[in-house]
Each structure stands twice: as structure tokens, then as C-alpha cells.
Design an enzyme around this catalytic site. Sequence first.
Site, PDB file in Angstrom:
ATOM      1  N   MET A 139      -7.585  10.265   8.706  1.00  0.00           N
ATOM      2  CA  MET A 139      -8.137  10.724   7.422  1.00  0.00           C
ATOM      3  C   MET A 139      -9.015  11.963   7.597  1.00  0.00           C
ATOM      4  O   MET A 139     -10.039  12.103   6.923  1.00  0.00           O
ATOM      5  CB  MET A 139      -8.959   9.586   6.757  1.00  0.00           C
ATOM      6  CG  MET A 139      -8.125   8.378   6.403  1.00  0.00           C
ATOM      7  SD  MET A 139      -9.111   6.962   5.864  1.00  0.00           S
ATOM      8  CE  MET A 139      -9.561   6.222   7.439  1.00  0.00           C
ATOM      9  N   ASP A 181       0.843  -1.205   0.000  1.00  0.00           N
ATOM     10  CA  ASP A 181       0.000   0.000   0.000  1.00  0.00           C
ATOM     11  C   ASP A 181       0.875   1.251   0.000  1.00  0.00           C
ATOM     12  O   ASP A 181       2.029   1.212   0.405  1.00  0.00           O
ATOM     13  CB  ASP A 181      -0.884   0.025   1.247  1.00  0.00           C
ATOM     14  CG  ASP A 181      -2.267  -0.533   0.976  1.00  0.00           C
ATOM     15  OD1 ASP A 181      -2.473  -1.090  -0.108  1.00  0.00           O
ATOM     16  OD2 ASP A 181      -3.133  -0.393   1.856  1.00  0.00           O
ATOM     17  N   LYS A 232      -3.552   3.322  -2.978  1.00  0.00           N
ATOM     18  CA  LYS A 232      -4.785   4.013  -3.355  1.00  0.00           C
ATOM     19  C   LYS A 232      -4.934   5.285  -2.528  1.00  0.00           C
ATOM     20  O   LYS A 232      -5.862   5.456  -1.759  1.00  0.00           O
ATOM     21  CB  LYS A 232      -5.993   3.114  -3.188  1.00  0.00           C
ATOM     22  CG  LYS A 232      -6.090   2.438  -1.845  1.00  0.00           C
ATOM     23  CD  LYS A 232      -7.407   1.709  -1.775  1.00  0.00           C
ATOM     24  CE  LYS A 232      -7.463   0.681  -0.684  1.00  0.00           C
ATOM     25  NZ  LYS A 232      -6.322  -0.191  -0.563  1.00  0.00           N
TER      26      LYS A 232
END
Length: 246
Positions: A168, A34, A56
Site C-alpha cells: 500500500m 474482497d 473496499k
Amino acid sequence: MSRAWLIGAGPGDVELMTLKATRALGEADVVLVDDLVNPDVLQFARKDAQIVYVGKRGGQPSTSQAGIVEAMLAHLRAGRSVARLKGGDPFVFGRGGEEQQALAAAGVQVEIINGITAGIAAPAAIGIPVTHRDHAQGVVFVTGHGAGSNEPDWHALVATRMTLVIYMGMRRLGEIAAALVQAGMSAETPCAAIESATRPEQRHVRATLDTLVARVAAAGLGSPAIVVIGGVATLGETPVSRGDIT
Ligand code: SAH
């Protein structure tokens, strides 16, 4: 028999990886990585291992979740062992649970290897413990990513009086701070935002809830960052009142 591992690479500092993670990484024929993973951890992979980047990062084109699982299954069926390497802990906002389910549905049992999650490592990197008997009886890990029906119940979270650790959350920081004040949290509540924690480029700001957005903007902080909100954010090497950028 080929094996599948879901490995937490930790927050960035290579030395924060577990021994078990480094060992499993050293056994894998294929490593799917990742984008929050520090590439330096690949020093533990075999020299002849196939390394595949499937990152991603928000908004960027990337391998779909289904595509990643398909790739893992293809390698496993071909007899290759696969290490799936994720930032932090694979089971904390890492979609590790989804991958485990998808693999299980295909009859594959994946081995889980924990990593140190950013929500603990990032505050600690500037001296903030997520719990402390004088400040918080617990800690809530929450995603700031959700909007609309996925929005966390900020009222309920404020009522816990626990430390809030937001993953996030940088893109919606203004909305989140406003929602917390609206939900009854004091605008004076200490906060900190820590970007790229435990990496050489680590930066942070300290603030209060009402100054957080301006301080983050002034410092130009962005993702990946952890935001910690609560009395514990007064702890560590720089006092909250100055909001220093270090
Ligand atoms: N599984 C990961 C989290 C993945 S979600 C873990 O357990 O840490 C991605 C979010 O994690 C980022 O948006 C950011 O909020 C946080 N994050 C990951 N690495 C970070 C780091 N080194 N410093 C600060 N935040 C980080």
C-alpha cells in the site's frame, strides 16, 4: 453446523491458491469477496453459492468492516456457512485479525486458511527472493499507508539492513523514498515496484531509491503494487542498472 472460514486467495494467479482454500470455498453457502481477489478463483465456489462483493479499494464506497462482520453473523445465524475471501494472506494487512476478533466476540470461531501474500509473491514474480544470504538476513513487511502517528519508524527499519517490502505504498512513494534516504539509506539502494503481480496484466519497474519515483511515474504504475527495497532487488531477470519496464 455452519462454519466460517477466513481464506487467503493468494496474489492473483488462481493456481497459487492452496488446496485447502479451494476445498473450503467449495463448501461455503455464502462467499464474501474482497476486491483484490481475482474473480477467477470463484470457479471453486459452489454453483449455487451466494457471492457477495464487499470490496473496499482505497477511497471507494464499500461495505464497512462492521457491516461485513454483521453480514457474516447474519448468515451464520441462519445456518449458512460463510467463506470470507481475501487477497493474499488473510492475516497480512488484510484485516483478518480484526474480523477474527469481532467474530470471536460474537461467539464464532473462524477457521483461518493461509494464502500466499503479495509481499513474497510479487518480488518472486520477477525473480526477487525476499531473503538471500548474500543480501539480507531477513525481511520486513511494512505498510506505506500510515501517515502521522501511524508512520513507521523508518530509521529503525533502515538500521535492520533487512529487505523492506512495502504494501500500500504507491500513493506515498515519494515521501517514503525521501524518508528512507533521510533515515540513512543509500540513494543507490536497489528497488523494484511490481503491479498486479501474478496476473496477466503484471508490470514492474526496477530502479534505485533515488530513481524509483520517476520510473514508477514514467511507467504509470499504480495500485495494487508491492515495492521491494534492498540488495535482493538486483536479483532476477532484469538488472537493476537499466531499470527496464517489462
Ligand atoms: N492480504 C494481502 C494484502 C492486502 S493490503 C496480502 O497478503 O497480499 C493490499 C496491498 O497488497 C496492495 O496495496 C498491494 O500493496 C498489495 N497487493 C495485493 N495484491 C497484489 C498484487 N497482485 N500485486 C502487487 N501488490 C499486491
